[in-house]
Design a protein around this motif. Structure first.
Motif, PDB file in Angstrom:
ATOM      1  N   CYS A 196       0.860  -1.179   0.000  1.00 37.08           N
ATOM      2  CA  CYS A 196       0.000   0.000   0.000  1.00 37.08           C
ATOM      3  C   CYS A 196       0.895   1.228   0.000  1.00 37.08           C
ATOM      4  O   CYS A 196       1.962   1.229   0.622  1.00 37.08           O
ATOM      5  N   LEU A 197       0.494   2.267  -0.697  1.00 38.66           N
ATOM      6  CA  LEU A 197       1.231   3.530  -0.679  1.00 38.66           C
ATOM      7  C   LEU A 197       0.270   4.668  -0.391  1.00 38.66           C
ATOM      8  O   LEU A 197      -0.917   4.606  -0.710  1.00 38.66           O
ATOM      9  N   TYR A 198       0.809   5.702   0.243  1.00 36.80           N
ATOM     10  CA  TYR A 198       0.027   6.889   0.582  1.00 36.80           C
ATOM     11  C   TYR A 198       0.607   8.104  -0.125  1.00 36.80           C
ATOM     12  O   TYR A 198       1.817   8.184  -0.400  1.00 36.80           O
ATOM     13  N   ALA A 199      -0.266   9.069  -0.431  1.00 35.49           N
ATOM     14  CA  ALA A 199       0.145  10.324  -1.052  1.00 35.49           C
ATOM     15  C   ALA A 199      -0.827  11.414  -0.612  1.00 35.49           C
ATOM     16  O   ALA A 199      -1.921  11.136  -0.128  1.00 35.49           O
ATOM     17  N   SER A 200      -0.417  12.653  -0.794  1.00 32.08           N
ATOM     18  CA  SER A 200      -1.289  13.777  -0.469  1.00 32.08           C
ATOM     19  C   SER A 200      -1.126  14.856  -1.521  1.00 32.08           C
ATOM     20  O   SER A 200      -0.167  14.848  -2.315  1.00 32.08           O
ATOM     21  N   ASN A 201      -2.064  15.790  -1.539  1.00 33.21           N
ATOM     22  CA  ASN A 201      -1.899  16.949  -2.411  1.00 33.21           C
ATOM     23  C   ASN A 201      -0.846  17.879  -1.807  1.00 33.21           C
ATOM     24  O   ASN A 201      -0.383  17.683  -0.687  1.00 33.21           O
ATOM     25  N   LYS A 202      -0.453  18.905  -2.564  1.00 39.16           N
ATOM     26  CA  LYS A 202       0.638  19.766  -2.124  1.00 39.16           C
ATOM     27  C   LYS A 202       0.336  20.456  -0.795  1.00 39.16           C
ATOM     28  O   LYS A 202       1.220  20.638   0.039  1.00 39.16           O
ATOM     29  N   ALA A 203      -0.905  20.819  -0.597  1.00 36.03           N
ATOM     30  CA  ALA A 203      -1.298  21.496   0.645  1.00 36.03           C
ATOM     31  C   ALA A 203      -1.479  20.530   1.806  1.00 36.03           C
ATOM     32  O   ALA A 203      -1.718  20.965   2.935  1.00 36.03           O
ATOM     33  N   GLN A 204      -1.356  19.236   1.529  1.00 28.56           N
ATOM     34  CA  GLN A 204      -1.539  18.177   2.525  1.00 28.56           C
ATOM     35  C   GLN A 204      -2.910  18.246   3.200  1.00 28.56           C
ATOM     36  O   GLN A 204      -3.066  17.908   4.375  1.00 28.56           O
ATOM     37  N   THR A 205      -3.906  18.658   2.421  1.00 28.95           N
ATOM     38  CA  THR A 205      -5.281  18.698   2.912  1.00 28.95           C
ATOM     39  C   THR A 205      -6.091  17.490   2.455  1.00 28.95           C
ATOM     40  O   THR A 205      -7.190  17.259   2.966  1.00 28.95           O
ATOM     41  N   LYS A 206      -5.553  16.740   1.487  1.00 25.67           N
ATOM     42  CA  LYS A 206      -6.225  15.546   0.991  1.00 25.67           C
ATOM     43  C   LYS A 206      -5.235  14.393   1.029  1.00 25.67           C
ATOM     44  O   LYS A 206      -4.063  14.554   0.703  1.00 25.67           O
ATOM     45  N   LEU A 207      -5.739  13.235   1.414  1.00 29.81           N
ATOM     46  CA  LEU A 207      -4.895  12.060   1.566  1.00 29.81           C
ATOM     47  C   LEU A 207      -5.429  10.948   0.673  1.00 29.81           C
ATOM     48  O   LEU A 207      -6.641  10.748   0.569  1.00 29.81           O
ATOM     49  N   TYR A 208      -4.507  10.230   0.033  1.00 29.95           N
ATOM     50  CA  TYR A 208      -4.882   9.176  -0.910  1.00 29.95           C
ATOM     51  C   TYR A 208      -4.126   7.886  -0.563  1.00 29.95           C
ATOM     52  O   TYR A 208      -3.006   7.922  -0.068  1.00 29.95           O
ATOM     53  N   PRO A 258      -5.863   2.158  -8.856  1.00 35.95           N
ATOM     54  CA  PRO A 258      -5.979   3.626  -8.769  1.00 35.95           C
ATOM     55  C   PRO A 258      -5.924   4.107  -7.324  1.00 35.95           C
ATOM     56  O   PRO A 258      -6.339   3.413  -6.395  1.00 35.95           O
ATOM     57  N   MET A 259      -5.422   5.327  -7.135  1.00 36.99           N
ATOM     58  CA  MET A 259      -5.406   5.940  -5.812  1.00 36.99           C
ATOM     59  C   MET A 259      -6.830   6.317  -5.425  1.00 36.99           C
ATOM     60  O   MET A 259      -7.618   6.803  -6.248  1.00 36.99           O
ATOM     61  N   GLN A 260      -7.149   6.115  -4.152  1.00 39.26           N
ATOM     62  CA  GLN A 260      -8.470   6.453  -3.625  1.00 39.26           C
ATOM     63  C   GLN A 260      -8.300   7.413  -2.464  1.00 39.26           C
ATOM     64  O   GLN A 260      -7.415   7.251  -1.622  1.00 39.26           O
ATOM     65  N   ARG A 261      -9.173   8.407  -2.390  1.00 37.29           N
ATOM     66  CA  ARG A 261      -9.103   9.358  -1.273  1.00 37.29           C
ATOM     67  C   ARG A 261      -9.574   8.670  -0.001  1.00 37.29           C
ATOM     68  O   ARG A 261     -10.572   7.922  -0.014  1.00 37.29           O
ATOM     69  N   VAL A 262      -8.877   8.919   1.089  1.00 32.88           N
ATOM     70  CA  VAL A 262      -9.229   8.296   2.368  1.00 32.88           C
ATOM     71  C   VAL A 262      -9.427   9.371   3.425  1.00 32.88           C
ATOM     72  O   VAL A 262      -8.985  10.510   3.283  1.00 32.88           O
TER      73      VAL A 262
END
Length: 262
Positions: A196-208, A258-262
């Motif tokens: 599993c891998l995690y990522a976020s948007n640049k502002a770190q307000t959304k997590l995937y 695909p990445m999913q928002r969590v």
């Protein structure tokens, strides 16, 4: 009935993954994958670091995953090949390239995974697609990997991504005998069995969160003969102390969802 109690080495803060949940990540996710590829010629280089050193670099809600109270910071060079979508053959010129990542290990809601500080790659299309569609911090770099013998690898990289901190990497390593499959409560399992891998948007307000599936890594003993790098330091992190824990891995055939928002 298997004993899925958590060994003392993996005891951590409330909400940390159980051994059962770590083993469950081996199961192939439902549905069709988005991408298929192969990972090979890989070197795991791991250093233990205090968890409190890395936690401030994570987006809210993610927590550093620890083994025996320590976080682990890794630099991982490897070769990616046979890159293709689920329904298309490999595209010449975009189906094989070198990659180099700086990573640590995290969890969210009991689901263990990988957090990437950076992923440098030689393929411009892959960098663009990963940044655009996966919110992953891919960066352009020039890289080379040479194999003077079947047991020797030499890897060089220079980051070239405009607007990103400069970084370079040089390593030579030898590959030894195959290692036995790691026990589920072992450090080797904790470091390499990640699906599993995690990522976020640049502002770190959304997590995937994204899932990957592959057979457990076939690992070999390895020895680093030469190493110099500014990759870790390019993120403002201090140079890890001591020699890394190393092993060589691959190849494995990989599927990515695909990445999913969590």
């Amino acid at each position: 009935m298997p004993d899925f109690s958590l060994p003392s080495a993996l005891l951590a803060e409330p909400g940390a993954p159980t051994l059962a949940s770590r083993l469950a990540m081996r199961d192939r996710p439902p549905g069709a994958p988005l991408l298929r590829q192969e990972w090979g010629d890989l070197l795991f280089m791991h250093w233990p670091v205090p968890a409190e050193l890395l936690q401030p670099y994570l987006p809210p809600r993610l927590t550093i995953d620890t083994y025996d109270g320590m976080a682990w910071l890794a630099v991982v060079p490897f070769r990616m090949s046979k890159v293709r979508t689920r329904i298309s053959p490999p595209v010449p010129g975009a189906n094989e390239f070198l990659e180099l990542n700086v990573r640590t290990y995290v969890h969210l809601d009991g689901v263990p995974g990988v957090w990437f500080f950076s992923l440098d790659a030689t393929n411009a299309l892959a960098v663009w697609a990963a940044r655009t569609f996966f919110n992953l911090p891919y960066m352009r770099a020039t890289m080379s990997m040479e194999s003077p013998s079947a047991q020797l690898r030499q890897f060089k990289a220079e980051r070239t991504h405009v607007g990103m901190p400069e970084a370079s990497f040089r390593a030579t390593w030898s590959i030894g005998a195959p290692l036995p499959p790691p026990a589920p409560d072992s450090l080797a399992f904790f470091l390499t069995e990640r699906y599993c891998l995690y990522a976020s948007n640049k502002a770190q307000t959304k997590l995937y969160r994204g899932r990957v599936a592959h057979a457990p890594w076939p690992l070999c003993a390895a020895k680093v003969l030469h190493y110099e790098s500014t990759l870790i330091e390019s993120h403002g992190l201090p140079t890890p102390e001591g020699l890394p824990l190393v092993s060589a891995g691959g190849p494995v055939s990989v599927e990515l969802w695909p990445m999913q928002r969590v």
